[in-house]
Design a protein around this motif. Structure first.
Motif, PDB file in Angstrom:
ATOM      1  N   ASN A  62       0.821  -1.211   0.000  1.00  0.00           N
ATOM      2  CA  ASN A  62       0.000   0.000   0.000  1.00  0.00           C
ATOM      3  C   ASN A  62       0.851   1.255   0.000  1.00  0.00           C
ATOM      4  O   ASN A  62       0.402   2.321  -0.432  1.00  0.00           O
ATOM      5  N   ASN A  63       2.054   1.156   0.521  1.00  0.00           N
ATOM      6  CA  ASN A  63       2.957   2.309   0.590  1.00  0.00           C
ATOM      7  C   ASN A  63       4.367   1.869   0.219  1.00  0.00           C
ATOM      8  O   ASN A  63       4.822   0.812   0.649  1.00  0.00           O
ATOM      9  N   GLY A  64       5.051   2.696  -0.548  1.00  0.00           N
ATOM     10  CA  GLY A  64       6.438   2.394  -0.892  1.00  0.00           C
ATOM     11  C   GLY A  64       6.559   1.469  -2.084  1.00  0.00           C
ATOM     12  O   GLY A  64       5.583   1.079  -2.728  1.00  0.00           O
ATOM     13  N   ARG A  65       7.799   1.067  -2.345  1.00  0.00           N
ATOM     14  CA  ARG A  65       8.082   0.246  -3.513  1.00  0.00           C
ATOM     15  C   ARG A  65       8.039  -1.234  -3.164  1.00  0.00           C
ATOM     16  O   ARG A  65       8.122  -1.621  -2.003  1.00  0.00           O
ATOM     17  N   PHE A  66       7.901  -2.063  -4.182  1.00  0.00           N
ATOM     18  CA  PHE A  66       7.957  -3.500  -3.985  1.00  0.00           C
ATOM     19  C   PHE A  66       9.391  -3.913  -3.638  1.00  0.00           C
ATOM     20  O   PHE A  66      10.354  -3.403  -4.209  1.00  0.00           O
ATOM     21  N   GLN A  67       9.502  -4.850  -2.705  1.00  0.00           N
ATOM     22  CA  GLN A  67      10.801  -5.348  -2.300  1.00  0.00           C
ATOM     23  C   GLN A  67      11.232  -6.499  -3.205  1.00  0.00           C
ATOM     24  O   GLN A  67      10.397  -7.245  -3.730  1.00  0.00           O
ATOM     25  N   ARG A  68      12.537  -6.646  -3.382  1.00  0.00           N
ATOM     26  CA  ARG A  68      13.071  -7.747  -4.186  1.00  0.00           C
ATOM     27  C   ARG A  68      12.754  -9.083  -3.534  1.00  0.00           C
ATOM     28  O   ARG A  68      12.775  -9.210  -2.309  1.00  0.00           O
ATOM     29  N   ARG A  69      12.444 -10.083  -4.352  1.00  0.00           N
ATOM     30  CA  ARG A  69      12.165 -11.414  -3.804  1.00  0.00           C
ATOM     31  C   ARG A  69      13.382 -11.954  -3.068  1.00  0.00           C
ATOM     32  O   ARG A  69      14.521 -11.632  -3.410  1.00  0.00           O
ATOM     33  N   GLN A  70      13.121 -12.769  -2.056  1.00  0.00           N
ATOM     34  CA  GLN A  70      14.196 -13.311  -1.236  1.00  0.00           C
ATOM     35  C   GLN A  70      14.068 -14.827  -1.193  1.00  0.00           C
ATOM     36  O   GLN A  70      12.970 -15.362  -0.989  1.00  0.00           O
ATOM     37  N   ALA A  71      15.165 -15.522  -1.399  1.00  0.00           N
ATOM     38  CA  ALA A  71      15.149 -16.984  -1.413  1.00  0.00           C
ATOM     39  C   ALA A  71      16.191 -17.527  -0.441  1.00  0.00           C
ATOM     40  O   ALA A  71      17.250 -16.917  -0.239  1.00  0.00           O
ATOM     41  N   TYR A  72      15.877 -18.679   0.144  1.00  0.00           N
ATOM     42  CA  TYR A  72      16.753 -19.282   1.144  1.00  0.00           C
ATOM     43  C   TYR A  72      16.738 -20.803   1.024  1.00  0.00           C
ATOM     44  O   TYR A  72      15.715 -21.402   0.674  1.00  0.00           O
ATOM     45  N   THR A  73      17.882 -21.395   1.339  1.00  0.00           N
ATOM     46  CA  THR A  73      17.949 -22.835   1.556  1.00  0.00           C
ATOM     47  C   THR A  73      17.774 -23.071   3.051  1.00  0.00           C
ATOM     48  O   THR A  73      18.457 -22.447   3.869  1.00  0.00           O
ATOM     49  N   VAL A  74      16.844 -23.943   3.403  1.00  0.00           N
ATOM     50  CA  VAL A  74      16.564 -24.246   4.813  1.00  0.00           C
ATOM     51  C   VAL A  74      16.997 -25.680   5.088  1.00  0.00           C
ATOM     52  O   VAL A  74      16.554 -26.608   4.408  1.00  0.00           O
TER      53      VAL A  74
END
Length: 277
Positions: free
Chosen positions: A166-178
């Protein structure tokens, strides 16, 4: 949020916050085991200040008690797990969801609400929250989580995608190995001893790469080709998109300085564009 440093994510808090975990899904013993495992995997010496409450009734019925607890414990962040169980009423009806969000708004405290996704095939290209559209309409930010894990494997791969803001820019996707590590108690029972998170480039996981936006998929194909010149027809074969669409996308990427065209109709990645997606 509650720890002395990030375990996942890139946002930096000025200082740790007291967190209240409202749990409709499991119990205190399961929560404690998971918390200890995550802290062990992250190398944290102490378990952060997370106040746990097992929930047995809908959130709207417990609203005054929870509000008082937030004030008494100086809570700075609340987790609701999960929306489906916390509602009072049919998840497909809009009113129970609206009532729940109205309660959360009264807290005036940042809140993370976990929810399940619909099982049917997505029409919009992604699975949406289970039940009423009011869930995503009322949320200030929506992140989706996709998992890839082989059967009986102790390693999973997760990608978090920012779907709405709703406010601000979209954040970059984040990926992780768990990575999960089990251990054994003296009585022979197994338990989860460690859960470790390691940053992962989402482009290196085929199932995640397929969900990238078209411009990002074009950049990823050119990245993997390591400097090879490619025309629109080749890009269409690799991405599954039409040549007409890719002519437009390549034009925009070239004007943005993300790709270059040394020869007419041929493209390659600009030298500075090998950043994670």
């Amino acid at each position: 949020v509650a720890a002395e440093r990030n375990i996942i994510g890139t946002y930096r808090w000025e200082c740790p916050l007291n967190v209240l975990y409202l749990d409709w899904e499991t119990d205190a013993a399961t929560h404690a085991e998971r918390m200890n495992a995550v802290c062990t995997g992250a190398g944290l010496r102490e378990v952060p200040s997370i106040y746990y409450r097992e929930m047995l009734r809908p959130l709207v019925d417990m609203a005054p008690i929870i509000h008082e607890e937030i004030n008494r414990l100086a809570i700075g962040f609340v987790i609701v797990d999960s929306m489906s169980a916390a509602r009072k009423g049919d998840s497909n009806a809009g009113e129970p969801t609206t009532e729940l969000f109205n309660v959360i708004r009264l807290w005036q405290t940042p809140c993370l609400v976990n929810d399940h996704t619909a099982k049917h095939e997505p029409v919009s290209g992604r699975r949406t929250a289970l039940g009423s559209v009011q869930t995503e309409n009322r949320a200030g930010n929506v992140w989706s989580v996709q998992k890839v894990q082989e059967e009986e494997s102790a390693v999973a791969q997760l990608v978090f995608v920012h779907e709405k803001t709703n406010n601000g820019r979209f954040q970059r996707r984040q990926a992780y190995t768990v990575t999960f590590q089990d251990s054994e108690l003296p009585d022979g029972r197994e338990y989860t001893a460690s859960i470790g998170y390691k940053w992962l480039d989402a482009r290196d996981v085929p199932e995640f790469a397929e969900t990238l936006p078209i411009p990002a998929r074009v950049l990823n194909v050119l990245r993997l080709e390591r400097g090879k010149l490619m025309d629109v027809k080749q890009l269409a074969q690799e991405t599954g998109e039409s040549e007409r669409t890719l002519y437009v996308v390549c034009g925009r990427l070239r004007r943005a300085g993300k790709i270059v065209s040394p020869e007419r109709g041929l493209y390659q990645l600009a030298a500075h564009q090998d950043e994670p997606q």
